[in-house]
Design a protein around this motif. Structure first.
Motif, PDB file in Angstrom:
ATOM      1  N   LEU A 325     -14.436  58.599 -12.462  1.00 36.78           N
ATOM      2  CA  LEU A 325     -14.611  57.148 -12.347  1.00 36.78           C
ATOM      3  C   LEU A 325     -13.313  56.433 -12.696  1.00 36.78           C
ATOM      4  O   LEU A 325     -12.623  56.809 -13.651  1.00 36.78           O
ATOM      5  CB  LEU A 325     -15.697  56.651 -13.309  1.00 36.78           C
ATOM      6  CG  LEU A 325     -17.157  57.021 -13.059  1.00 36.78           C
ATOM      7  CD1 LEU A 325     -18.016  56.498 -14.203  1.00 36.78           C
ATOM      8  CD2 LEU A 325     -17.638  56.446 -11.745  1.00 36.78           C
ATOM      9  N   LYS A 326     -12.993  55.408 -11.933  1.00 35.05           N
ATOM     10  CA  LYS A 326     -11.895  54.501 -12.261  1.00 35.05           C
ATOM     11  C   LYS A 326     -12.526  53.161 -12.596  1.00 35.05           C
ATOM     12  O   LYS A 326     -13.267  52.592 -11.793  1.00 35.05           O
ATOM     13  CB  LYS A 326     -10.939  54.352 -11.078  1.00 35.05           C
ATOM     14  CG  LYS A 326      -9.800  53.368 -11.308  1.00 35.05           C
ATOM     15  CD  LYS A 326      -8.931  53.264 -10.066  1.00 35.05           C
ATOM     16  CE  LYS A 326      -7.804  52.268 -10.240  1.00 35.05           C
ATOM     17  NZ  LYS A 326      -6.963  52.158  -9.011  1.00 35.05           N
ATOM     18  N   ILE A 327     -12.230  52.660 -13.787  1.00 37.35           N
ATOM     19  CA  ILE A 327     -12.858  51.431 -14.272  1.00 37.35           C
ATOM     20  C   ILE A 327     -11.786  50.403 -14.600  1.00 37.35           C
ATOM     21  O   ILE A 327     -10.767  50.724 -15.215  1.00 37.35           O
ATOM     22  CB  ILE A 327     -13.722  51.727 -15.516  1.00 37.35           C
ATOM     23  CG1 ILE A 327     -14.915  52.599 -15.114  1.00 37.35           C
ATOM     24  CG2 ILE A 327     -14.190  50.443 -16.178  1.00 37.35           C
ATOM     25  CD1 ILE A 327     -15.718  53.125 -16.275  1.00 37.35           C
ATOM     26  N   GLY A 328     -12.017  49.187 -14.164  1.00 37.38           N
ATOM     27  CA  GLY A 328     -11.091  48.099 -14.454  1.00 37.38           C
ATOM     28  C   GLY A 328     -11.784  47.001 -15.222  1.00 37.38           C
ATOM     29  O   GLY A 328     -12.816  46.476 -14.774  1.00 37.38           O
ATOM     30  N   VAL A 329     -11.263  46.658 -16.398  1.00 37.60           N
ATOM     31  CA  VAL A 329     -11.809  45.579 -17.232  1.00 37.60           C
ATOM     32  C   VAL A 329     -10.633  44.798 -17.825  1.00 37.60           C
ATOM     33  O   VAL A 329      -9.478  45.140 -17.610  1.00 37.60           O
ATOM     34  CB  VAL A 329     -12.697  46.140 -18.374  1.00 37.60           C
ATOM     35  CG1 VAL A 329     -13.986  46.717 -17.826  1.00 37.60           C
ATOM     36  CG2 VAL A 329     -11.938  47.199 -19.181  1.00 37.60           C
ATOM     37  N   LYS A 330     -10.933  43.752 -18.588  1.00 35.74           N
ATOM     38  CA  LYS A 330      -9.880  43.033 -19.305  1.00 35.74           C
ATOM     39  C   LYS A 330      -9.250  43.989 -20.312  1.00 35.74           C
ATOM     40  O   LYS A 330      -9.911  44.881 -20.840  1.00 35.74           O
ATOM     41  CB  LYS A 330     -10.456  41.808 -20.012  1.00 35.74           C
ATOM     42  CG  LYS A 330     -10.988  40.751 -19.051  1.00 35.74           C
ATOM     43  CD  LYS A 330     -11.611  39.595 -19.799  1.00 35.74           C
ATOM     44  CE  LYS A 330     -12.216  38.580 -18.841  1.00 35.74           C
ATOM     45  NZ  LYS A 330     -12.906  37.477 -19.555  1.00 35.74           N
ATOM     46  N   ASN A 331      -7.963  43.771 -20.593  1.00 38.15           N
ATOM     47  CA  ASN A 331      -7.186  44.779 -21.325  1.00 38.15           C
ATOM     48  C   ASN A 331      -7.851  45.332 -22.581  1.00 38.15           C
ATOM     49  O   ASN A 331      -8.053  46.544 -22.686  1.00 38.15           O
ATOM     50  CB  ASN A 331      -5.770  44.253 -21.636  1.00 38.15           C
ATOM     51  CG  ASN A 331      -5.767  42.931 -22.380  1.00 38.15           C
ATOM     52  OD1 ASN A 331      -6.789  42.401 -22.761  1.00 38.15           O
ATOM     53  ND2 ASN A 331      -4.578  42.383 -22.593  1.00 38.15           N
ATOM     54  N   LEU A 332      -8.242  44.514 -23.547  1.00 37.00           N
ATOM     55  CA  LEU A 332      -8.821  45.026 -24.786  1.00 37.00           C
ATOM     56  C   LEU A 332     -10.243  45.558 -24.608  1.00 37.00           C
ATOM     57  O   LEU A 332     -10.741  46.306 -25.459  1.00 37.00           O
ATOM     58  CB  LEU A 332      -8.793  43.947 -25.865  1.00 37.00           C
ATOM     59  CG  LEU A 332      -7.399  43.637 -26.442  1.00 37.00           C
ATOM     60  CD1 LEU A 332      -7.460  42.456 -27.395  1.00 37.00           C
ATOM     61  CD2 LEU A 332      -6.815  44.849 -27.138  1.00 37.00           C
ATOM     62  N   ASP A 333     -10.895  45.214 -23.497  1.00 35.17           N
ATOM     63  CA  ASP A 333     -12.233  45.747 -23.230  1.00 35.17           C
ATOM     64  C   ASP A 333     -12.194  47.234 -22.908  1.00 35.17           C
ATOM     65  O   ASP A 333     -13.232  47.893 -22.873  1.00 35.17           O
ATOM     66  CB  ASP A 333     -12.901  44.979 -22.086  1.00 35.17           C
ATOM     67  CG  ASP A 333     -13.402  43.616 -22.513  1.00 35.17           C
ATOM     68  OD1 ASP A 333     -13.521  43.397 -23.740  1.00 35.17           O
ATOM     69  OD2 ASP A 333     -13.662  42.766 -21.645  1.00 35.17           O
ATOM     70  N   ALA A 334     -10.992  47.763 -22.672  1.00 36.47           N
ATOM     71  CA  ALA A 334     -10.865  49.210 -22.479  1.00 36.47           C
ATOM     72  C   ALA A 334     -11.371  49.959 -23.709  1.00 36.47           C
ATOM     73  O   ALA A 334     -11.862  51.092 -23.608  1.00 36.47           O
ATOM     74  CB  ALA A 334      -9.412  49.578 -22.195  1.00 36.47           C
ATOM     75  N   LEU A 335     -11.282  49.340 -24.881  1.00 33.83           N
ATOM     76  CA  LEU A 335     -11.822  49.929 -26.108  1.00 33.83           C
ATOM     77  C   LEU A 335     -13.309  50.209 -25.970  1.00 33.83           C
ATOM     78  O   LEU A 335     -13.801  51.289 -26.335  1.00 33.83           O
ATOM     79  CB  LEU A 335     -11.593  48.977 -27.291  1.00 33.83           C
ATOM     80  CG  LEU A 335     -10.169  48.817 -27.814  1.00 33.83           C
ATOM     81  CD1 LEU A 335     -10.052  47.546 -28.632  1.00 33.83           C
ATOM     82  CD2 LEU A 335      -9.780  50.019 -28.640  1.00 33.83           C
ATOM     83  N   LYS A 336     -14.045  49.241 -25.446  1.00 28.82           N
ATOM     84  CA  LYS A 336     -15.496  49.389 -25.297  1.00 28.82           C
ATOM     85  C   LYS A 336     -15.839  50.466 -24.283  1.00 28.82           C
ATOM     86  O   LYS A 336     -16.818  51.197 -24.445  1.00 28.82           O
ATOM     87  CB  LYS A 336     -16.114  48.044 -24.879  1.00 28.82           C
ATOM     88  CG  LYS A 336     -15.965  46.950 -25.910  1.00 28.82           C
ATOM     89  CD  LYS A 336     -16.593  45.654 -25.423  1.00 28.82           C
ATOM     90  CE  LYS A 336     -16.413  44.538 -26.447  1.00 28.82           C
ATOM     91  NZ  LYS A 336     -16.989  43.239 -25.961  1.00 28.82           N
ATOM     92  N   ILE A 337     -15.029  50.563 -23.231  1.00 27.91           N
ATOM     93  CA  ILE A 337     -15.296  51.571 -22.200  1.00 27.91           C
ATOM     94  C   ILE A 337     -15.119  52.974 -22.762  1.00 27.91           C
ATOM     95  O   ILE A 337     -15.957  53.861 -22.563  1.00 27.91           O
ATOM     96  CB  ILE A 337     -14.366  51.362 -20.986  1.00 27.91           C
ATOM     97  CG1 ILE A 337     -14.651  50.013 -20.327  1.00 27.91           C
ATOM     98  CG2 ILE A 337     -14.528  52.494 -19.979  1.00 27.91           C
ATOM     99  CD1 ILE A 337     -16.062  49.855 -19.800  1.00 27.91           C
ATOM    100  N   VAL A 338     -14.034  53.199 -23.492  1.00 24.30           N
ATOM    101  CA  VAL A 338     -13.789  54.529 -24.068  1.00 24.30           C
ATOM    102  C   VAL A 338     -14.842  54.857 -25.119  1.00 24.30           C
ATOM    103  O   VAL A 338     -15.311  55.997 -25.212  1.00 24.30           O
ATOM    104  CB  VAL A 338     -12.364  54.596 -24.662  1.00 24.30           C
ATOM    105  CG1 VAL A 338     -12.130  55.930 -25.348  1.00 24.30           C
ATOM    106  CG2 VAL A 338     -11.326  54.395 -23.563  1.00 24.30           C
TER     107      VAL A 338
END
Length: 440
Positions: A325-338
């Protein structure tokens, strides 16, 4: 009968070793009944002209690293392979530009440029195998996107072959080329659905004088501490080239740390790099363990990192299903994805490797397990992404699985623009049919 006629006709146009019949269906699909290996732009145009005149469909491929990305059909009539169409067309060191054929392996180009003290600022996965054309067509990039941008920032010119065989050129061969619309961007990331990329002119950068890798391990797994440190780094005068957060599972695999880890790459003159290392040590030490990797460790880390993704060229399906999967979110929201990826691995008994760019919001998630668990994990992940107003695209999956799930997610509001462009350039839906958003 169609395959026999195709094979006969194409053998009349090309030499025997340039045309091959397909003997068995590929697990990832996106193949062809007959494969053609052109070695010149004129031969690429000849294949497309022939297919357009006879109503045949064409699928394109470089080395196949992204073969499991998009596409809902097992085989087109013709698979156009650019693996033998490679080489450097022109390199002007003084202008810091290079023009290459689309089938050129990425690492082969980088090794050549290194002899001139130059480099491409892209960092795709599986660099030995991935071709420059494939990287551009998929708009592929890695952690260095944080500091150097993506394909859209370094492509300054292209030669393309339209579905009717017409050869088109956009952009130029110099960096200061600002006349008119930048039509190159239309084809970057279009998955080869509009035209076959023939040649690409790219902007270069000098090789850095000094490189460093700083790893910050958060053994408490407190996301609040990671967010706080990441915010301090982004708000500071530091200039990291990458700011990549890795899940505990990926950290264990790459550096032996059972923790969320920030991999921070620095590239500059030595005095600047050493100064930034000291600042990062001071920022990170109260909350986490900061380690400055040795040169050997740095090289080994990145070598392994760029080979953690799924390689469609060598992929074989074992007992478990594997999906990327390739996921794109706002920069700091990458924390929530991981973090979500880490939680889902335990909830659905699947293996997940995850990492995300804190400074640019792009995340890569690889999920392996039984199909039921993988499907449930993807559904939950997409739910989280939707709440964060981002997007989630399946970048790798076997064909059978891609036919069961919406690879690209919901159609965007501007989908009608995609349809209009496709119908104008490829009205017969001949090229890479159903390989892009909404089945285009």
């Amino acid at each position: 009968m169609i395959a026999e006629r195709l094979f006969s006709d194409l053998q009349a146009l090309f030499s025997a070793e340039q045309v091959q019949e397909t003997t068995e269906a590929h697990l990832l699909g996106n193949g062809g009944e007959v494969t053609v290996y052109p070695t010149s732009e004129a031969e690429i145009a000849a294949v497309l002209t022939y297919a357009n005149q006879h109503g045949y469909t064409v699928s394109t491929m470089g080395a196949g690293t992204k073969r499991g990305f998009g596409g809902l059909v097992q085989s087109a009539n013709i698979l156009l392979s650019l693996s033998r169409y490679k080489g450097i067309v022109e390199h002007v060191p003084g202008d810091m530009t290079v023009t290459v054929k689309a089938g050129t392996p990425f690492k082969e180009l980088q090794d050549y440029l290194a002899t001139y003290g130059q480099q491409l600022s892209l960092d795709p996965y599986w660099p030995e195998t991935a071709t420059v054309g494939g990287v551009v067509a998929a708009n592929d990039s890695g952690p260095k996107r944080h500091g150097y941008g993506s394909c859209r920032d370094i492509v300054i010119g292209m030669r393309l072959v339209y579905p009717d065989g017409q050869i088109i050129r956009f952009g130029g061969k110099v960096v200061k080329n600002v006349a008119g619309y930048d039509m190159n961007k239309l084809f970057i990331g279009s998955m080869g659905t509009l035209a076959v990329i023939s040649e690409i002119t790219l902007k270069l950068r000098p090789l850095p004088k000094c490189e460093s890798l700083v790893v910050i391990a958060f053994r408490s797994r407190a996301l609040m501490n990671i967010r706080s440190l990441a915010t301090q780094i982004l708000d500071s005068m530091l200039e990291p080239i990458s700011l990549q957060l890795m899940s505990p599972s990926l950290s264990r695999e790459l550096i032996g740390e059972d923790a969320y880890c920030l991999a921070i790459a620095l590239e500059d003159v030595e005095s600047s790099v050493r100064y930034q290392e000291k600042v990062l040590q001071k920022l990170g030490e109260p909350q986490a363990v900061v380690s400055i990797q040795s040169e050997e460790e740095r090289i080994r880390f990145w070598h392994q990192f760029y080979r953690t993704g799924i390689n469609g060229a060598t992929f074989t399906q074992g007992d478990s299903l594997t999906v990327g999967l390739k996921i794109g979110v706002k920069n700091l929201d990458a924390l929530k994805i991981v973090e979500t990826a880490d939680v889902l691995a335990n909830s659905y008994d699947v293996r997940i490797r995850a990492h995300g760019g804190i400074g640019q919001g792009l995340c890569q998630i690889d999920i392996s397990g039984d199909s039921k668990g993988v499907l449930a994990a993807i559904a939950e992940m997409r739910k989280q992404v939707h709440e964060l107003k981002g997007y989630a695209v399946v970048t790798h999956a076997p064909l059978v699985f891609r036919q069961q799930i919406n690879v690209w997610g919901e159609k965007p509001a501007h989908f009608f623009l995609y349809e209009g462009i496709k119908s104008k350039i490829d009205p017969n839906k001949m090229l890479n049919h159903k390989r892009f958003v909404g089945g285009i």
